[in-house]
Design a protein around this motif. Structure first.
Motif, mmCIF file in Angstrom:
data_model
loop_
_atom_site.group_PDB
_atom_site.id
_atom_site.type_symbol
_atom_site.label_atom_id
_atom_site.label_comp_id
_atom_site.label_asym_id
_atom_site.label_seq_id
_atom_site.Cartn_x
_atom_site.Cartn_y
_atom_site.Cartn_z
ATOM 1 N N ILE A 28 0.904 -0.961 -0.094
ATOM 2 C CA ILE A 28 -0.047 -0.152 -0.210
ATOM 3 C C ILE A 28 0.954 1.348 -0.019
ATOM 4 C CG2 ILE A 28 -1.784 1.536 1.237
ATOM 5 C CD1 ILE A 28 -2.681 -1.375 2.404
ATOM 6 N N VAL A 29 0.710 2.125 -0.948
ATOM 7 C CA VAL A 29 1.618 3.239 -1.104
ATOM 8 C C VAL A 29 0.767 4.427 -0.979
ATOM 9 C CG1 VAL A 29 3.215 4.355 -2.689
ATOM 10 C CG2 VAL A 29 2.827 2.063 -2.882
ATOM 11 N N LYS A 30 0.882 5.233 0.118
ATOM 12 C CA LYS A 30 0.339 6.306 0.441
ATOM 13 C C LYS A 30 0.802 7.670 0.157
ATOM 14 C CE LYS A 30 -1.945 8.693 4.469
ATOM 15 N NZ LYS A 30 -1.315 9.699 4.275
ATOM 16 N N ASP A 31 -0.252 8.494 -0.227
ATOM 17 C CA ASP A 31 0.469 9.932 -0.535
ATOM 18 C C ASP A 31 0.565 10.886 0.994
ATOM 19 O OD1 ASP A 31 0.586 12.584 -0.995
ATOM 20 O OD2 ASP A 31 -1.211 12.794 -1.827
ATOM 21 N N PRO A 32 1.649 11.179 1.310
ATOM 22 C CA PRO A 32 1.826 12.009 2.662
ATOM 23 C C PRO A 32 0.829 13.059 2.659
ATOM 24 C CG PRO A 32 3.836 11.829 1.235
ATOM 25 C CD PRO A 32 2.838 11.349 0.612
ATOM 26 N N ALA A 33 0.411 13.500 1.575
ATOM 27 C CA ALA A 33 -0.189 15.001 1.566
ATOM 28 C C ALA A 33 -1.778 14.806 1.509
ATOM 29 C CB ALA A 33 0.093 15.752 0.488
ATOM 30 N N SER A 34 -2.298 13.473 1.501
ATOM 31 C CA SER A 34 -3.874 13.397 1.433
ATOM 32 C C SER A 34 -4.230 11.821 1.687
ATOM 33 C CB SER A 34 -4.310 13.515 -0.118
ATOM 34 O OG SER A 34 -3.868 12.379 -0.995
ATOM 35 N N ALA A 35 -5.395 11.424 1.524
ATOM 36 C CA ALA A 35 -5.696 10.152 1.987
ATOM 37 C C ALA A 35 -5.650 9.043 0.953
ATOM 38 C CB ALA A 35 -7.270 10.108 2.414
ATOM 39 N N ALA A 36 -5.025 9.636 -0.319
ATOM 40 C CA ALA A 36 -4.964 8.917 -1.427
ATOM 41 C C ALA A 36 -3.759 7.831 -1.625
ATOM 42 C CB ALA A 36 -4.748 9.621 -2.695
ATOM 43 N N CYS A 37 -4.131 6.634 -1.967
ATOM 44 C CA CYS A 37 -3.288 5.322 -1.834
ATOM 45 C C CYS A 37 -3.316 4.641 -3.018
ATOM 46 C CB CYS A 37 -3.271 4.868 -0.441
ATOM 47 S SG CYS A 37 -4.815 3.612 -0.559
ATOM 48 N N ALA A 38 -2.367 3.805 -3.384
ATOM 49 C CA ALA A 38 -2.303 2.682 -4.340
ATOM 50 C C ALA A 38 -2.084 1.423 -3.689
ATOM 51 C CB ALA A 38 -1.536 3.085 -5.602
ATOM 52 N N ILE A 39 -2.456 0.370 -4.384
ATOM 53 C CA ILE A 39 -1.837 -1.096 -4.101
ATOM 54 C C ILE A 39 -1.235 -1.469 -5.311
ATOM 55 C CG2 ILE A 39 -2.646 -3.297 -4.123
ATOM 56 C CD1 ILE A 39 -5.221 -2.411 -2.615
ATOM 57 N N VAL A 40 0.073 -2.045 -4.928
ATOM 58 C CA VAL A 40 0.923 -2.513 -5.941
ATOM 59 C C VAL A 40 0.924 -3.951 -5.885
ATOM 60 C CG1 VAL A 40 3.261 -2.556 -6.847
ATOM 61 C CG2 VAL A 40 2.302 -0.395 -6.104
ATOM 62 N N ASP A 41 0.457 -4.832 -6.653
ATOM 63 C CA ASP A 41 0.617 -6.216 -6.634
ATOM 64 C C ASP A 41 -0.093 -7.012 -5.547
ATOM 65 O OD1 ASP A 41 2.363 -6.313 -9.043
ATOM 66 O OD2 ASP A 41 4.235 -5.996 -8.195
ATOM 67 N N SER A 42 -1.184 -6.982 -5.738
ATOM 68 C CA SER A 42 -2.099 -7.709 -4.736
ATOM 69 C C SER A 42 -2.170 -9.518 -4.982
ATOM 70 C CB SER A 42 -3.579 -7.441 -4.843
ATOM 71 O OG SER A 42 -4.081 -7.579 -6.101
ATOM 72 N N VAL A 43 -2.493 -10.120 -3.931
ATOM 73 C CA VAL A 43 -2.374 -11.647 -4.120
ATOM 74 C C VAL A 43 -3.912 -12.324 -3.877
ATOM 75 C CG1 VAL A 43 -1.582 -13.663 -2.997
ATOM 76 C CG2 VAL A 43 0.222 -11.737 -3.513
ATOM 77 N N ILE A 65 -6.737 -0.795 4.320
ATOM 78 C CA ILE A 65 -7.053 0.503 3.808
ATOM 79 C C ILE A 65 -8.409 1.214 4.512
ATOM 80 C CG2 ILE A 65 -8.194 1.598 1.716
ATOM 81 C CD1 ILE A 65 -6.092 -0.081 -0.006
ATOM 82 N N ARG A 66 -9.191 0.309 4.628
ATOM 83 C CA ARG A 66 -10.491 0.933 5.557
ATOM 84 C C ARG A 66 -10.058 1.377 6.743
ATOM 85 N NH1 ARG A 66 -14.650 -3.770 3.523
ATOM 86 N NH2 ARG A 66 -15.457 -2.691 1.540
ATOM 87 N N GLN A 67 -9.306 0.818 7.539
ATOM 88 C CA GLN A 67 -9.083 1.222 8.880
ATOM 89 C C GLN A 67 -8.433 2.482 9.019
ATOM 90 O OE1 GLN A 67 -6.428 -1.728 10.848
ATOM 91 N NE2 GLN A 67 -8.430 -3.018 11.538
ATOM 92 N N ARG A 68 -7.400 2.669 7.887
ATOM 93 C CA ARG A 68 -6.723 3.908 7.807
ATOM 94 C C ARG A 68 -7.542 5.161 7.184
ATOM 95 N NH1 ARG A 68 -3.785 -0.012 8.003
ATOM 96 N NH2 ARG A 68 -1.649 -0.341 8.549
ATOM 97 N N GLY A 69 -8.648 4.925 6.621
ATOM 98 C CA GLY A 69 -9.536 5.905 6.015
ATOM 99 C C GLY A 69 -8.820 6.229 4.913
ATOM 100 N N LEU A 70 -8.343 5.440 3.958
ATOM 101 C CA LEU A 70 -7.703 5.899 2.884
ATOM 102 C C LEU A 70 -8.615 5.613 1.475
ATOM 103 C CD1 LEU A 70 -4.347 4.226 3.430
ATOM 104 C CD2 LEU A 70 -4.881 6.388 3.888
ATOM 105 N N ARG A 71 -8.336 6.129 0.519
ATOM 106 C CA ARG A 71 -9.088 6.214 -0.802
ATOM 107 C C ARG A 71 -8.171 5.591 -1.786
ATOM 108 N NH1 ARG A 71 -9.093 11.231 -1.334
ATOM 109 N NH2 ARG A 71 -7.557 11.632 -2.986
ATOM 110 N N LEU A 72 -8.607 4.323 -2.357
ATOM 111 C CA LEU A 72 -7.868 3.600 -3.092
ATOM 112 C C LEU A 72 -8.123 4.195 -4.583
ATOM 113 C CD1 LEU A 72 -5.778 1.346 -3.570
ATOM 114 C CD2 LEU A 72 -7.867 -0.169 -4.222
#
Ligand SMILES: [Fe+2]
Length: 294
Positions: A28-43, A65-72
């Motif tokens: 999970i790669v998260k933008d430090p400036a917002s709630a945006a994130c990406a997933i790289v290589d899920s299984v 992602i849900r616990q941290r309140g992120l937006r994928l």
């Protein structure tokens, strides 16, 4: 190589999730400036002997992602994996986000469409994915700009994703003591892999590099973060000025001794469809085994 979009001041929060069944690290790669994130290589978890698919690994990512309140925003495949199934559609259904892979997917779909004797309903144009990346393409995750470097050799669809000061190596490089990935799958090429690795090694020394697989060589603890500088000086296959000829000779000899990954047959059928399980004529999820086809 020149990287016009390089920006080391952006430092994404990177969290790795290790899957011990396939030795894959998902991120999970998260933008430090917002709630945006990406997933790289899920299984997606698969017990191949039983033909059973489960979702524990994917649920771990979704829960985080849900616990941290992120937006994928993105679900990234660094390449078409041959050793595990992608959970991209399952995750996308729960959290949204765009699914992206390298444009070389078309070549893989063509090659393996033939091997698996797929009919004309199997599209070979990459349209199962939302975005097909080409060399130098960029995209955003919140306020971060990411860009891709085409790194064919292990597979034709391989891409390294650079997000701020973090690069995601896919199977281009392993940890320095693990070396590099094999180049003997259909569409792979050891010389191309060497050239791709040289491109990656021309990133800045202090860039963080996150790898996709680790097998803990020599019994060391599993690890997944290194730097470009460490790779350039210490990678056992390509570091310290090893030549292209040395690499091709070594890689070719080594690959000839490697067994096929346990999950290559289901992985390719699923991953070339962007993670969708194929179905038979009645609509039942079903996988094939091509006899002596690989
Ligand atoms: Fe791979």
């Amino acid at each position: 190589m020149d990287f016009p979009l390089l920006n080391l001041t952006t430092q994404p929060d990177v969290e790795g999730f290790f899957d011990s069944a396939s030795n894959t690290i998902s991120y999970i790669v998260k933008d430090p400036a917002s709630a945006a994130c990406a997933i790289v290589d899920s299984v997606l978890d698969m017990d191949y002997a039983a033909g059973r698919i489960t979702y524990d690994s994917a649920d771990r990512l979704i829960e985080a992602i849900r616990q941290r309140g992120l937006r994928l925003e993105w679900i990234i495949e660094t390449h078409v994996h041959a050793d595990h199934l992608s959970a991209a559609p399952y995750i996308q259904q729960k959290l949204g986000g765009k699914l992206g892979v390298g444009v070389g997917i078309k070549e893989i779909q063509d090659t393996f469409g033939k091997i698996f004797n797929e009919g004309t309903e199997f599209q070979r144009d990459g349209s199962q994915f939302d975005v097909l990346f080409e060399e130098g393409d960029s995209y955003t995750i919140g306020e971060m700009t990411a860009f891709v470097i085409a790194t064919p050799g292990h597979t034709p669809a391989c891409m390294v994703h650079v997000i701020g000061n973090a690069a995601f190596a896919g199977d281009t490089l392993f940890m320095p003591d693990g070396g590099s990935a094999r180049a003997d799958f259909p569409g792979g090429d050891a010389g191309e892999l060497y050239d791709s690795i040289q491109k990656v090694l021309s990133l800045p020394d202090d860039m963080r590099l996150f790898i996709c697989h680790d097998y803990g060589p020599g019994g060391r603890a599993i690890a997944w973060e290194t730097t470009i500088g460490e790779q350039r000086s210490a990678n056992i296959h390509v570091g310290n000025g090893k030549t292209r000829e040395d690499f091709i000779a070594f890689r070719t000899a080594r690959d000839a001794e490697l067994a096929m990954p346990k999950l290559i047959i289901p992985s390719l059928q699923v991953n070339m469809r962007a993670g969708e399980i194929p179905r038979d004529d009645s609509g039942t999820p079903m996988l094939k085994v091509p006899v002596n086809g690989l």
